[in-house]
Design a protein around this motif. Structure first.
Motif, PDB file in Angstrom:
ATOM      1  N   ASN A  35       1.005  -1.127   0.108  1.00  0.00           N
ATOM      2  CA  ASN A  35       0.040   0.046   0.002  1.00  0.00           C
ATOM      3  C   ASN A  35       1.029   1.287  -0.126  1.00  0.00           C
ATOM      4  O   ASN A  35       0.590   2.341  -0.677  1.00  0.00           O
ATOM      5  N   HIS A  36       1.891   1.092   0.646  1.00  0.00           N
ATOM      6  CA  HIS A  36       2.869   2.288   0.932  1.00  0.00           C
ATOM      7  C   HIS A  36       3.376   2.590  -0.567  1.00  0.00           C
ATOM      8  O   HIS A  36       3.326   3.951  -0.982  1.00  0.00           O
ATOM      9  N   HIS A  37       3.813   1.747  -1.370  1.00  0.00           N
ATOM     10  CA  HIS A  37       4.575   1.895  -2.611  1.00  0.00           C
ATOM     11  C   HIS A  37       3.402   2.374  -3.511  1.00  0.00           C
ATOM     12  O   HIS A  37       3.762   3.148  -4.496  1.00  0.00           O
ATOM     13  N   LEU A  38       2.316   1.944  -3.648  1.00  0.00           N
ATOM     14  CA  LEU A  38       1.185   2.299  -4.401  1.00  0.00           C
ATOM     15  C   LEU A  38       0.866   3.802  -4.280  1.00  0.00           C
ATOM     16  O   LEU A  38       0.777   4.513  -5.069  1.00  0.00           O
ATOM     17  N   GLY A  39       0.875   4.227  -3.018  1.00  0.00           N
ATOM     18  CA  GLY A  39       0.660   5.670  -2.565  1.00  0.00           C
ATOM     19  C   GLY A  39       1.916   6.356  -2.997  1.00  0.00           C
ATOM     20  O   GLY A  39       1.960   7.629  -3.670  1.00  0.00           O
ATOM     21  N   GLY A  40       2.986   6.030  -2.976  1.00  0.00           N
ATOM     22  CA  GLY A  40       4.230   6.485  -3.394  1.00  0.00           C
ATOM     23  C   GLY A  40       4.476   6.844  -4.705  1.00  0.00           C
ATOM     24  O   GLY A  40       4.879   7.935  -5.333  1.00  0.00           O
ATOM     25  N   ILE A  41       3.956   5.862  -5.609  1.00  0.00           N
ATOM     26  CA  ILE A  41       4.004   5.861  -7.097  1.00  0.00           C
ATOM     27  C   ILE A  41       2.995   6.900  -7.543  1.00  0.00           C
ATOM     28  O   ILE A  41       3.302   7.664  -8.339  1.00  0.00           O
ATOM     29  N   HIS A  42       1.871   7.314  -6.889  1.00  0.00           N
ATOM     30  CA  HIS A  42       0.879   8.019  -7.221  1.00  0.00           C
ATOM     31  C   HIS A  42       1.686   9.209  -6.906  1.00  0.00           C
ATOM     32  O   HIS A  42       1.274  10.246  -7.877  1.00  0.00           O
ATOM     33  N   MET A  43       2.261   9.884  -5.991  1.00  0.00           N
ATOM     34  CA  MET A  43       2.909  10.859  -5.761  1.00  0.00           C
ATOM     35  C   MET A  43       4.034  11.365  -6.875  1.00  0.00           C
ATOM     36  O   MET A  43       4.121  12.321  -7.411  1.00  0.00           O
ATOM     37  N   VAL A  44       4.650  10.209  -7.167  1.00  0.00           N
ATOM     38  CA  VAL A  44       5.880  10.232  -8.240  1.00  0.00           C
ATOM     39  C   VAL A  44       4.939  10.849  -9.549  1.00  0.00           C
ATOM     40  O   VAL A  44       5.506  11.617 -10.300  1.00  0.00           O
ATOM     41  N   ASP A  45       3.950   9.905  -9.773  1.00  0.00           N
ATOM     42  CA  ASP A  45       3.216  10.336 -11.246  1.00  0.00           C
ATOM     43  C   ASP A  45       2.771  11.762 -11.043  1.00  0.00           C
ATOM     44  O   ASP A  45       2.882  12.594 -12.253  1.00  0.00           O
ATOM     45  N   ALA A  46       2.237  12.263  -9.836  1.00  0.00           N
ATOM     46  CA  ALA A  46       1.946  13.602  -9.997  1.00  0.00           C
ATOM     47  C   ALA A  46       3.137  14.690 -10.102  1.00  0.00           C
ATOM     48  O   ALA A  46       2.915  15.730 -10.734  1.00  0.00           O
ATOM     49  N   VAL A  47       4.353  14.376  -9.621  1.00  0.00           N
ATOM     50  CA  VAL A  47       5.588  15.189 -10.012  1.00  0.00           C
ATOM     51  C   VAL A  47       5.929  15.269 -11.550  1.00  0.00           C
ATOM     52  O   VAL A  47       6.229  16.338 -11.866  1.00  0.00           O
ATOM     53  N   LEU A  48       5.845  14.099 -12.018  1.00  0.00           N
ATOM     54  CA  LEU A  48       6.246  14.112 -13.388  1.00  0.00           C
ATOM     55  C   LEU A  48       5.177  14.677 -14.210  1.00  0.00           C
ATOM     56  O   LEU A  48       5.626  15.011 -15.238  1.00  0.00           O
TER      57      LEU A  48
END
Length: 248
Positions: free
Chosen positions: A200-213
């Protein structure tokens, strides 16, 4: 930090990445690699991970070295423009530092207490890798002349960020209660809870990475964010394969 919602609700909010191939390791040995052995490198040779070579004390040292190397790398990267204090780049660096810090904490707990060698290796690798990312992001802030903290609330840099923060916790983060459960767990329960929380932690982190990209034009931030995403997607495949194998 940790999500105030149950881990399963976070997983529902952010769709899981595609599972990667499951790596079968040798069935003998007592190291933290799959099945107790070491995963083969791309060249076919065996390269022991920090977790395998040094144990808990060595992993702590590897985490520190990762932080210092990441920090040095961030300082050596040339910056021709400096993002402002309220910029997407600064917000991402600060919030992802906090997000990563919890992953490091959970990784260290699982490395010490998990019963499965493969889970211990995954946990150790996540702890060392994300501590290195923290060093890079803190070096960015320093080179931009910015402090580690912001007057803005968490996730303010994301267009939909405010709605994703619950009780002050960013997407995918475990709650204080879930962290307490992980610390108190024993045997295979450590493995299963760690896998559930870290997925779950990684799924949330990837969402944040997609947002900055989607928002930044800073080449260094783009490059590092892409590496983070690729690494976390690989981690997810390994975490999900271990979860399938161990149940829970």
């Amino acid at each position: 930090m940790a999500t105030p919602t149950a881990a399963d609700s976070t997983a529902a909010e952010f769709p899981a990445a595609d599972d990667g191939p499951e790596t079968d390791g040798p069935e003998t040995g007592d190291g933290p690699g799959p099945g107790g052995g070491e995963p083969p490198a791309a060249d076919g040779e065996l390269h022991p991970s920090p977790a395998r070579r040094f144990g808990t004390l060595g992993l702590a040292l590897a985490v520190l070295v990762g932080l210092l190397l990441g920090y040095a790398g961030g300082l050596l990267t040339p910056h021709f423009t400096r993002p402002a204090d309220d910029s997407v780049e600064a917000g991402f660096a600060r919030d992802m530092t906090t997000h990563h810090a919890q992953a490091v904490e959970m990784g260290m707990i699982a490395f010490r207490a998990a019963s499965d060698p493969e889970v211990r290796q995954i946990a150790g690798d996540i702890a060392t890798g994300q501590q290195g990312d923290i060093g890079i992001m803190q070096a960015w802030l320093r080179s931009w002349g910015l402090g580690p903290n912001s007057s803005q609330p968490p996730m303010a840099w994301m267009p939909d960020g405010a709605g994703l923060v619950k009780d002050g916790l960013m997407p995918g983060m475990a709650t204080p209660q879930q962290l307490a459960q992980l610390r108190a767990a024993q045997g295979v329960d450590v493995d299963r809870l760690f896998l559930k929380l870290m997925i779950n932690h990684h799924l949330g982190g990837i969402h944040m990475v997609d947002a900055v990209l989607a928002e930044t034009h800073d080449d260094d931030v783009i490059e590092t964010a892409k590496i983070m995403k690729n690494t976390q997607q690989t981690d997810l495949a390994n975490l999900q394969a271990a979860q399938k194998r161990l149940g829970g």
